[in-house]
Design an enzyme around this catalytic site. Structure first.
Site, PDB file in Angstrom:
ATOM      1  N   THR A 100      -5.817   1.700  -5.376  1.00  0.00           N
ATOM      2  CA  THR A 100      -5.171   0.104  -5.289  1.00  0.00           C
ATOM      3  C   THR A 100      -6.018  -0.798  -6.351  1.00  0.00           C
ATOM      4  O   THR A 100      -5.181  -1.750  -6.824  1.00  0.00           O
ATOM      5  CB  THR A 100      -5.598  -0.455  -3.819  1.00  0.00           C
TER       6      THR A 100
ATOM      7  N   ASP B 164       1.745   0.087  -4.835  1.00  0.00           N
ATOM      8  CA  ASP B 164       0.472   0.333  -5.640  1.00  0.00           C
ATOM      9  C   ASP B 164       0.401   1.423  -6.393  1.00  0.00           C
ATOM     10  O   ASP B 164       0.081   1.645  -7.664  1.00  0.00           O
ATOM     11  CB  ASP B 164      -0.724   0.007  -5.005  1.00  0.00           C
ATOM     12  N   HIS B 165       0.682   2.693  -5.779  1.00  0.00           N
ATOM     13  CA  HIS B 165       0.773   4.154  -6.272  1.00  0.00           C
ATOM     14  C   HIS B 165       1.155   4.987  -5.291  1.00  0.00           C
ATOM     15  O   HIS B 165       1.602   4.482  -4.117  1.00  0.00           O
ATOM     16  CB  HIS B 165      -0.882   4.315  -6.397  1.00  0.00           C
TER      17      HIS B 165
ATOM     18  N   HIS C 168      -1.324   3.398   4.672  1.00  0.00           N
ATOM     19  CA  HIS C 168      -2.291   4.026   3.947  1.00  0.00           C
ATOM     20  C   HIS C 168      -2.420   5.559   4.732  1.00  0.00           C
ATOM     21  O   HIS C 168      -2.388   5.582   5.731  1.00  0.00           O
ATOM     22  CB  HIS C 168      -3.594   3.386   4.060  1.00  0.00           C
TER      23      HIS C 168
ATOM     24  N   GLU D 141       0.986  -1.167  -0.011  1.00  0.00           N
ATOM     25  CA  GLU D 141      -0.158  -0.087   0.179  1.00  0.00           C
ATOM     26  C   GLU D 141       0.849   1.199   0.046  1.00  0.00           C
ATOM     27  O   GLU D 141       1.705   1.518   0.817  1.00  0.00           O
ATOM     28  CB  GLU D 141      -0.887  -0.035   1.198  1.00  0.00           C
TER      29      GLU D 141
END
Ligand code: GP9
Ligand code: MN
Length: 644
Positions: free
Chosen positions: A301, A475-476, A416, A257
């Site tokens: 995600t 993921d980003h 996150h 994440e």
């Protein structure tokens, strides 16, 4: 109380009330643009357009009130409230996502009912109530000042309508002058808001969505031909040195994440933030890609998941998981099923979140171990669900029970936004960069790193490690451009330049392949490239699949990575916000060195959008592929399993 002195005609006039509403709303919207959004205003024409763009929608929407003989004021007040609410929703959304609300995003909110709540609250402030000042003022004016309206004439409506259309066309004309093809080639929502305004953008978005659902209905099998030809021309052949080297092995993907690549190797006060991942980069059997980018859009995600398993691009707006879950896909779990694989996802959140329970069936996942399978007690959860350490350790017995060979995916969660940790979960110092989000990021990234180390140790003890490919990917981005000031301090630079900002979109990618010599890889690549890379390692040639990635280990691997907004980074130059930069200097390039790749990028995004929006894979059957039927899949909770 003494009443406000106004000429009698004004007090009696709908028009005066209407004009007051328009002006207040206009000032409010413009103020919000200036305070809340970073729209990249480059010249005075853009500045002027930003200033005037709320007018046409204010005239139009409030003008509708003039159609009412008796309830004009009430109509105008309600409309003002609804539009103010839309503006405010955009403000809150932008504070986190750097983006604007779209119709599909609203549909996601429904799907994710309440679960986005925590994050949303941390993005609000009591002062935000000021964004409704004009609504409150209009109510007071309606009751105290404009309280004697007797007018019954509807004529002003026609004039106002004409004015609003004229204002819009004037606005659009100037915008097209500055940015040709604004409406037809728009990959970037910020442009639309900058030029046409937040409200006109919403109207545009609604029209786009209606168009997209009719696109599917109108498509037919001939539409796939162009895509097929493009695909054939852009296929990168597998590298014989690696093809099939992991044949028959298990596969584990881990979505890390919000993990950005800048953190790999980074030392905070002399202490490594991710010591485990740093050492993995130098592991003998691991490829570590340090020039690898995320390509996600609003689906975050879920977009990364989509890219990794389909090698198609996510949607320009909204998320494929929510809006296109009914489509036909030829995803990795479905492909591997034909090679004897059994597939499963592990995620410490509920299965309906992001519509995963529907989408995973379309992707061909046999099992979905969601929150129902974990101990979701208070101490084990934070923010979006399971903390990574209990998540991985509770997953182990389930993983071991799977029939081999398996293809699995683990979606981690702890790192996150807003990256806040429970004190007992961190032994790592926070940063000191004057920004809580950035400061906390180091602690939660460190926690994830420890969780991954523990997972790798468990894999080794279980005996799975020696015949399993493990793919770890960020993921980003986790830290948005809103935190650039602090990020400049983190990176030790004066300011984050456009090319540095692009570099911050790098995410780490690791591919561990037992028995194969790995190494640190510098080729440029993106999430779309992972599927052919992994399938080729497993000995499955992807040439018959409709995919857009290029095998990262192929000798023909291409030299650029594109982003969902049409920007790209190549080995030499980068196109960012429609401007071309020299990578080596970070300066604007002279001539047109970006043009050729720009054309390719636009074509490729168009092709991928054709496939996704028109659901074209329903017309195509790759050789040797047995289509799956989503209806054959059922994700039962442990309780439901028992009672069956
Ligand atoms: C959790 C995950 C949320 O299920 O999808 O992460 P995000 O998409 O916001 O990064
Ligand atoms: Mn994410």
């Amino acid at each position: 109380m003494k009443k406000l002195i106004l000429p009698k005609e004004m007090k009696n006039s709908h028009i005066a009330f209407f004009m007051t509403a328009v002006v207040l709303f206009w000032i409010k919207t413009y103020t919000a643009y200036k305070i809340e959004f970073n729209l990249g205003i480059d010249n005075s024409l853009q500045q002027f357009l930003l200033f005037i763009n709320p007018i046409s929608s204010a005239l139009f929407f409030f003008g509708l009130g003039l159609l009412f003989k008796k309830r004009a004021k009430m109509f105008i007040i309600i409309t003002n409230f609804l539009l103010s609410f839309l503006l405010y929703a955009n403000i809150v959304y932008y504070r986190f996502f750097n983006d604007f609300v779209t119709v599909p995003v609203l549909m996601q909110t429904k799907t994710n009912a309440g679960q986005l709540g925590d994050s949303a609250l941390s993005l609000m402030s009591v002062f935000d109530i000021l964004y409704f000042t004009d609504t409150a003022l209009l109510i007071v004016l309606a009751l105290k000042v404009f309280n004697k309206i007797t007018e019954t004439n509807r004529k002003p409506f026609k004039i106002v309508l004409l004015f609003s259309i004229a204002a819009f066309l004037f606005n659009l004309g100037l915008a097209e002058k500055d940015r040709p093809q604004l409406l037809s080639r728009s990959f970037d929502r910020a442009y639309l808001v900058k030029y046409l305004g937040a409200y006109n953008f919403t109207i545009y978005d609604i029209i786009q969505n209606i168009k997209s659902s009719s696109q599917r209905a109108l498509a037919d099998s001939s539409d796939i031909t162009d895509v097929e030809n493009y695909r054939k021309a852009n296929y990168s052949q597998p590298n014989p040195a690696y093809f099939g080297k992991a044949k028959g092995m298990n596969v584990i993907y881990v979505s890390m994440e919000s993990l950005q690549n800048f953190v790999i190797g980074y030392k905070l006060n002399g202490q490594e933030v991710t010591p485990f991942l740093n050492s993995l980069a130098h592991d003998n059997n691991t490829f570590y890609f340090d020039n690898f980018y995320h390509q996600t859009g609003q689906g975050k995600t879920s977009d990364a998941e989509f890219l990794m398993e389909n090698s198609l691009y996510p949607m320009a707006q909204g998320s494929v998981f929510v809006n296109k879950a009914q489509n036909t896909y030829h995803a990795s779990p479905a492909i591997l099923k034909g090679h004897g694989y059994n597939s499963a996802v592990f995620h410490g959140n509920y299965k309906t979140f992001w519509n995963r329970n529907v989408m995973y069936k379309a992707l061909g996942y046999d099992q979905f171990f969601d929150a129902e399978y974990y101990d979701m007690s208070e101490e084990n959860t934070k923010n979006y669900g399971m903390k990574d350490k209990p998540f991985f350790s509770e997953s182990m017995p389930m993983l071991k029970s799977l029939k081999q060979p398996f293809y699995t995916k683990f979606i981690s969660l702890s790192n996150h936004f807003p990256f806040e940790m429970d004190p007992q979960d961190t032994d790592f110092p926070a940063g000191n960069f004057g920004d809580d989000v950035v400061n906390q990021y180091f602690q939660s990234a460190h926690y994830m790193d420890q969780a991954l180390e523990q997972f790798f140790n468990d894999l080794k003890t279980s005996g799975l490690y020696d015949h399993t490919i493990v793919v770890l990917y960020g993921d980003h981005y986790g830290i948005s451009e809103n935190h650039d000031d602090a990020m400049a301090k983190v990176l030790g630079v004066d300011e984050i330049t456009p090319t540095q900002s692009a570099a911050l979109q790098r995410v780490p990618l690791y591919i561990h392949v037992p028995g194969v010599k790995g190494g640190i890889q510098h080729q440029v690549g993106g999430e779309v490239d992972v599927r052919p890379t992994v399938l080729h390692l497993l000995g499955i040639d992807t040439k018959d699949f409709m995919e857009f990635g290029s095998d990262l280990l192929s000798k023909q691997h291409r030299n650029f990575v594109l982003f969902r907004n049409g920007d790209f980074v190549s080995t030499d130059v980068s196109q960012l916000n429609e401007k071309c930069y020299q990578n080596a200097t970070g300066e604007l390039a002279t001539g047109t060195p970006c043009k050729e790749i720009d054309e390719k990028v636009k074509t490729e995004l168009d092709m991928s959008d054709e496939v996704v929006y028109k659901d074209l894979l329903r017309f195509y059957k790759p050789q040797g592929f047995t289509p799956i039927n989503p209806q054959d899949y059922e994700y039962l909770s442990p309780k439901e399993k028992k009672s069956k």
